[in-house]
Enzyme design. Structure first.
Site: not given
Length: 504
Positions: A262-264, A288, A378, A382
């Site tokens: 994931g993101v971050g 992603e 947020n 995805g």
């Protein structure tokens, strides 16, 4: 090339109150830099005259501050979807000033093509180059794609292109542009390896669809990742040990390990820790968003290949990648979000997903979007695309936040994005709870065991009290959100007193 060069202000002058704009890019990578601030300036000017002006914005995911931040601060957004990490826009979501639709990223382009989102009036796309070939325009994108292909083909009034010379044309050939067919009876999406190409390296459109182009020279708006902490390093080591155990048990083929992250900063650090673990075999990535640690691991050979929707790395790292682009050819590919997040491909490749949770309840449900069940953080992004379709779906989180005042393991999630049926494992700095094949109460014991030590007695007390009520999952409904309520009233979940909610 028979396309007019225009200014950002000229592009903004075409856009009217209530219209839909589609914005290319994914995260700050590949997002436009000058037209959207000009739209924000136009909104402020019209507002000063007492005239209404708001637009509806659809993007591939989050987008740069020059879009989400500028438009939000100008009070120029009515509707927004499907995801954003911008703090100013988040405040607008939670105050009700912007009507926000949280949406799985894999559905975004399809919803646009089906007309479920609304008609797209204008498209705004960033490119590193534009070429005219046999009477058609080829648009070569930059560091992020999102839903740019769908926007270019659907914008009914026209497309504006920002040709950003800050991005190197060495990116040409690194994109795989492919749009999913409309229902029904779609053809299979024939991706069987992470960096297998099935499309073209450009978006091709008729020249009459391009309203004009604006020349820019602006760096991407990604920021460097926060360095790994002791907590993220410990989580990374636990996840590495967990993957190695799964390989030893024969659940994962060591020659076919494919990870999604994931993101971050936390996710970036965990992936970096996996790369440092010598027992984890060299692996592939299908995800992603690609951040800084995966790129380092590609250089070192620990990551064999990587497919992504965006390169969300700092400008310095991105320019370094451009200089060494030959090193990444054949090993790195950028795709539209409907392909990077496609359930069909995720399931076919046998991906092991790693996403971040806000909180997890004792039966394995995961909240990844809302603070205390009400405040949007947020969006789901995805994470659901991967969790529902991965071969092994793992969530990671620190056991506490706010200096220990909030436990990430709670009796009942204040909001549920991912149900227990799709969550295979949860990791904190205290270990991994493998939830596969467990009954509800076994899941509860495994999750309490990886909670912070300050909260384990509190959670065990809740289970003991709830057990009297029976059922497949033991709950005392009056007390299920007592820890959240205690934090709201007293500022610390550790002060929860079950007797305030339960009369024994």
């Amino acid at each position: 090339m028979n396309i007019p060069e225009i200014s950002a202000a000229e592009a903004a002058s075409f856009i009217q109150d209530g219209e839909w704009i589609g914005v290319g890019g994914f995260g700050p990578a590949g997002s436009p830099k000058v037209i959207t601030p000009a739209i924000a300036a136009r909104a402020r000017q019209l507002h000063e005259q007492g005239l209404p002006f708001k637009v509806n914005v659809v993007t591939g995911a989050s987008i740069g501050a020059t879009t989400d931040g500028e438009l939000s601060l100008a009070d120029a957004i009515d509707r927004r979807l499907p995801f954003s990490v911008n703090a100013d826009l988040r405040r607008a979501f939670n105050s009700g000033r912007v009507r926000y639709t949280d949406l799985n990223l894999s559905d975004n382009a399809t919803f646009l093509r089906q007309g479920l989102t609304g008609p797209v009036d204008w498209g705004i796309i960033e490119a590193c180059d534009v070429q005219e070939v046999r009477g058609r325009i080829r648009i070569y994108l930059t560091a992020g794609i999102g839903i740019a292909p769908t926007i270019c083909h659907m914008a009914r009034k026209g497309v504006f292109i920002e040709i950003n010379t800050w991005h190197s044309t060495r990116l040409i050939g690194m994109h795989d542009i492919y749009e999913i067919e409309a229902p029904w009876y779609r053809s299979p999406i024939r991706i069987t390896q992470p960096v297998e190409m099935i499309g073209t390296p450009y978006i091709e459109v008729d020249p009459e669809r391009i309203k004009g182009y604006v020349m820019t020279h602006c760096p991407d708006e990604s920021r460097p990742m926060t360095p790994a902490t002791e907590v993220t390093q410990r989580i990374g080591q636990h996840v590495a040990d967990f993957l190695v155990d799964n390989i030893r048990e024969g659940y994962i083929n060591p020659r076919r390990l494919i990870l999604q992250s994931g993101v971050g900063s936390g996710a970036n650090a965990v992936l970096g820790a996996l790369g440092e673990c010598s027992e984890v075999p060299d692996f592939n990535i299908y995800t992603e968003v690609l951040q800084e640690e995966p790129l380092r691991l590609i250089r070192e050979g620990r990551v064999v290949s990587a497919s992504t929707g965006a390169l969300t790395i700092s400008p310095e790292h991105l320019q370094a990648l451009y200089r060494d682009m030959a090193e990444f050819r054949g090993r790195l590919l950028l795709r539209p979000s409907e392909i990077s997040n496609c359930p069909e491909i995720i399931a076919r490749l046998g991906i092991c997903s790693l996403n971040t949770a806000i909180e997890v309840d004792i039966y394995g449900h995961v909240n990844s979007t809302k603070i205390l069940g009400t405040k949007m953080m947020n969006g789901v992004g995805g994470s659901c695309d991967f969790t529902c379709n991965a071969m092994l779906a793992t969530f990671t989180c620190g056991s506490t936040t706010k200096d220990g005042k909030i436990s990430s393991i709670v009796p009942f999630c204040s909001h549920v994005d991912h149900t227990e049926h799709y969550v295979d494992a949860v990791a904190t700095e205290y270990g991994v709870a493998d939830l596969r094949g467990k009954c509800a109460m076994d899941k509860a014991r495994a999750l309490v065991a990886i909670a912070h030590p300050d909260y384990r007695p509190l959670l065990n007390d809740y289970l003991r009290l709830a057990e009297r009520y029976g059922g497949h999952t033991h709950h005392v409904l009056n007390a299920a959100f007592a820890m959240h309520d205690t934090y709201r009233r007293k500022g610390d979940m550790r002060l929860t007193d079950w007797s305030e909610y339960i009369k024994e």
